[in-house]
Structure formats: structure tokens, C-alpha cells
Scaffold this motif. Sequence first.
Motif, short mmCIF file in Angstrom:
data_model
loop_
_atom_site.label_atom_id
_atom_site.label_comp_id
_atom_site.label_asym_id
_atom_site.label_seq_id
_atom_site.Cartn_x
_atom_site.Cartn_y
_atom_site.Cartn_z
N ILE A 15 0.84 -1.21 0.00
CA ILE A 15 0.00 0.00 0.00
C ILE A 15 0.87 1.25 0.00
O ILE A 15 0.55 2.24 -0.67
N ARG A 16 2.00 1.20 0.71
CA ARG A 16 2.90 2.35 0.73
C ARG A 16 3.47 2.60 -0.67
O ARG A 16 3.63 3.75 -1.09
N ARG A 17 3.77 1.52 -1.39
CA ARG A 17 4.29 1.68 -2.74
C ARG A 17 3.23 2.16 -3.72
O ARG A 17 3.52 2.86 -4.69
N ASP A 18 2.00 1.75 -3.46
CA ASP A 18 0.90 2.09 -4.37
C ASP A 18 -0.30 2.55 -3.54
O ASP A 18 -1.16 1.73 -3.18
N PRO A 19 -0.37 3.84 -3.21
CA PRO A 19 -1.44 4.34 -2.33
C PRO A 19 -2.85 4.07 -2.84
O PRO A 19 -3.80 4.08 -2.05
N LYS A 20 -3.00 3.79 -4.13
CA LYS A 20 -4.35 3.50 -4.65
C LYS A 20 -4.93 2.23 -4.03
O LYS A 20 -6.14 2.01 -4.07
N LEU A 21 -4.06 1.41 -3.43
CA LEU A 21 -4.53 0.17 -2.82
C LEU A 21 -5.08 0.37 -1.41
O LEU A 21 -5.56 -0.57 -0.79
N GLU A 22 -5.00 1.62 -0.93
CA GLU A 22 -5.49 1.91 0.42
C GLU A 22 -6.93 1.45 0.60
O GLU A 22 -7.31 0.97 1.69
N LYS A 23 -7.74 1.57 -0.42
CA LYS A 23 -9.16 1.19 -0.29
C LYS A 23 -9.34 -0.29 -0.02
O LYS A 23 -10.43 -0.72 0.41
N TRP A 24 -8.30 -1.10 -0.25
CA TRP A 24 -8.41 -2.54 0.01
C TRP A 24 -7.71 -2.94 1.31
O TRP A 24 -7.50 -4.12 1.54
N ARG A 25 -7.35 -1.98 2.15
CA ARG A 25 -6.60 -2.32 3.37
C ARG A 25 -7.35 -3.34 4.22
O ARG A 25 -6.73 -4.18 4.88
N GLN A 26 -8.66 -3.26 4.22
CA GLN A 26 -9.46 -4.22 5.00
C GLN A 26 -9.86 -5.44 4.18
O GLN A 26 -10.62 -6.29 4.65
N GLY A 27 -9.36 -5.51 2.95
CA GLY A 27 -9.63 -6.69 2.14
C GLY A 27 -10.46 -6.39 0.92
O GLY A 27 -11.41 -5.61 0.98
N MET A 28 -10.11 -7.02 -0.18
CA MET A 28 -10.85 -6.92 -1.44
C MET A 28 -11.75 -8.13 -1.56
O MET A 28 -11.32 -9.27 -1.39
N GLN A 29 -13.01 -7.89 -1.85
CA GLN A 29 -13.98 -8.99 -1.91
C GLN A 29 -13.62 -9.97 -3.04
O GLN A 29 -13.00 -9.59 -4.04
N PRO A 30 -13.99 -11.23 -2.87
CA PRO A 30 -13.71 -12.22 -3.91
C PRO A 30 -14.36 -11.84 -5.24
O PRO A 30 -15.37 -11.15 -5.28
N GLY A 31 -13.77 -12.31 -6.31
CA GLY A 31 -14.31 -12.05 -7.64
C GLY A 31 -13.29 -12.34 -8.72
O GLY A 31 -12.13 -12.66 -8.43
N VAL A 32 -13.72 -12.22 -9.96
CA VAL A 32 -12.84 -12.59 -11.08
C VAL A 32 -11.67 -11.62 -11.25
O VAL A 32 -10.69 -11.95 -11.93
N THR A 33 -11.74 -10.43 -10.67
CA THR A 33 -10.62 -9.49 -10.75
C THR A 33 -9.75 -9.50 -9.49
O THR A 33 -8.73 -8.80 -9.44
N ASN A 34 -10.13 -10.28 -8.49
CA ASN A 34 -9.35 -10.37 -7.26
C ASN A 34 -7.99 -11.00 -7.56
O ASN A 34 -7.92 -12.03 -8.23
N PRO A 35 -6.88 -10.42 -7.08
CA PRO A 35 -5.55 -10.95 -7.40
C PRO A 35 -5.30 -12.38 -6.93
O PRO A 35 -4.40 -13.04 -7.46
N LEU A 36 -6.08 -12.87 -5.94
CA LEU A 36 -5.91 -14.25 -5.49
C LEU A 36 -6.73 -15.24 -6.32
O LEU A 36 -6.61 -16.45 -6.12
N GLY A 37 -7.55 -14.72 -7.21
CA GLY A 37 -8.27 -15.60 -8.11
C GLY A 37 -9.31 -16.47 -7.42
O GLY A 37 -9.87 -16.10 -6.38
N SER A 38 -9.52 -17.64 -7.99
CA SER A 38 -10.64 -18.50 -7.58
C SER A 38 -10.32 -19.39 -6.38
O SER A 38 -11.23 -19.90 -5.72
N ARG A 39 -9.05 -19.62 -6.11
CA ARG A 39 -8.65 -20.50 -5.01
C ARG A 39 -7.32 -20.03 -4.45
O ARG A 39 -6.51 -19.43 -5.17
N ALA A 40 -7.08 -20.35 -3.17
CA ALA A 40 -5.78 -20.05 -2.56
C ALA A 40 -5.41 -21.15 -1.59
O ALA A 40 -6.26 -21.68 -0.87
N LEU A 41 -4.14 -21.51 -1.59
CA LEU A 41 -3.57 -22.46 -0.63
C LEU A 41 -2.59 -21.68 0.24
O LEU A 41 -1.70 -20.98 -0.28
N TYR A 42 -2.75 -21.79 1.56
CA TYR A 42 -1.97 -21.01 2.52
C TYR A 42 -0.91 -21.91 3.15
O TYR A 42 -1.23 -22.96 3.71
N ILE A 43 0.33 -21.46 3.08
CA ILE A 43 1.46 -22.30 3.45
C ILE A 43 2.02 -21.89 4.82
O ILE A 43 2.37 -20.73 5.03
#
Length: 210
Positions: free
Chosen positions: A130-158
Motif C-alpha cells: 500500500i505504501r508503494r501504491d497508495p491506490k490500494l489503500e481502499k483494500w486495506r481491510q480486504g478486497m472482496q472475492p471475484g474474477v478481478t481479485n488478485p488471489l483468483g478463484s482458489r488459494a492455498l496457505y502455506i
Amino acid sequence: MAGPLGAAPLEPAPQLPPVEAAAPEPTAPASPDYASMYAAVEDGGHALPAIPFAKVDGRFLRQVVDDPTGEKPGTIVVNTSDKFLYWVLKDGKAMRYGVGLGRQGYSWKGRAIVQWKRKWPTWTPPSAMIRRDPKLEKWRQGMQPGVTNPLGSRALYIFKDGVDTLYRIHGSPDWKSIGKSASSGCVRMFNQDVMDLYERVPGKTPLLVI
């Protein structure tokens, strides 16, 4: 019986041996049905577009290969040099997927486990991003799932030793990034591929990143 015009008698034609059927040609393995594998799909209320697989380097399309990892079946191996992810199968085979890697994708190597999996995950950008790209501030609390979400349709947490490595294997809305390096993100897959992997991988699956 005399032959024509008093010639010597005709001898009966020799009996030829029966013709044996030719051995069948070995059947070549069927080519993967990429049109079906990468077709558009409705999932979880979201409409994923088809992947234009003909425009993708064939090395990075999902396929069964001889296992190069030597790991036991049921292990995920991420090769960060070749940008492949392997799901190790039995009988010396592996399902190979192409991946794209961001900075975080190169930042951690070693052995860990898939602590949990999520369908249509929420994406929360790190504070440094967010510091590098202040436009991402609006997603600080999380971006809702969807086809444009950077995590896509599934995520595996390691996780390793119960601690989040911040390493993720996830889908991506940007199919062109597969097989390439990106400025941010972890291990990206085609959405259709990460959905396939998600169904194969149980909880606590071992992972090796090399």
C-alpha cells in the motif's frame, strides 16, 4: 488334363500361407483436451472466462509428465527456476502446472505444509504494498472475492512449524503472467488450474519450494 494347345498339363496353383493380420500400431497417448480444461466456467456465483490456451507456451499448460522431483506421492513441489508446480502422483508420474512468480514467490524456499485452503479468497494487500501504491489503500481491510481479485478463484496457505510463511499458491485473473516473473504476488496459476489442484490437495499436504 492337357493345357492349351497341347502344352504340358497345368499344375495346381501353390497354396499360399494364410495372411496374418498386421500387429496393431501402438496407441499414442491422447492429447490433453485443453479446450475443456481451460473453458469458461461458472463457479461460486462467479463467471470465469476461458483461457486462450493456444496463445500460451505449451510447457505451461497442465499435463502429466515423468516426475522429476523424487518426492513421495501427494507432495506439492514448486520449482521457482523453471516456473513449474508439480503434484506428485504414483508410478513415477506428476501433474505439472505452469506458474507465475512475484517477489514473494521467490522470497521463501524450503519445506512446509498446506495449512488450509480457501475458495474465492479475500485479498488483503500488505502495508508495504500500500505504501508503494497508495491506490490500494481502499483494500486495506480486504478486497472482496471475484474474477478481478488478485488471489483468483482458489488459494492455498502455506505454514511452517505452525507459522504463516506468507507464501500463497493462488489463481490469477492475468493469464499472461503464467510462466513469467511479476512485480508482486506469490505463486500464480491459471484459475482453472488452481481449481484442479485444489480438488486434489487435502489439508496438511507437504510442500517443497526449490
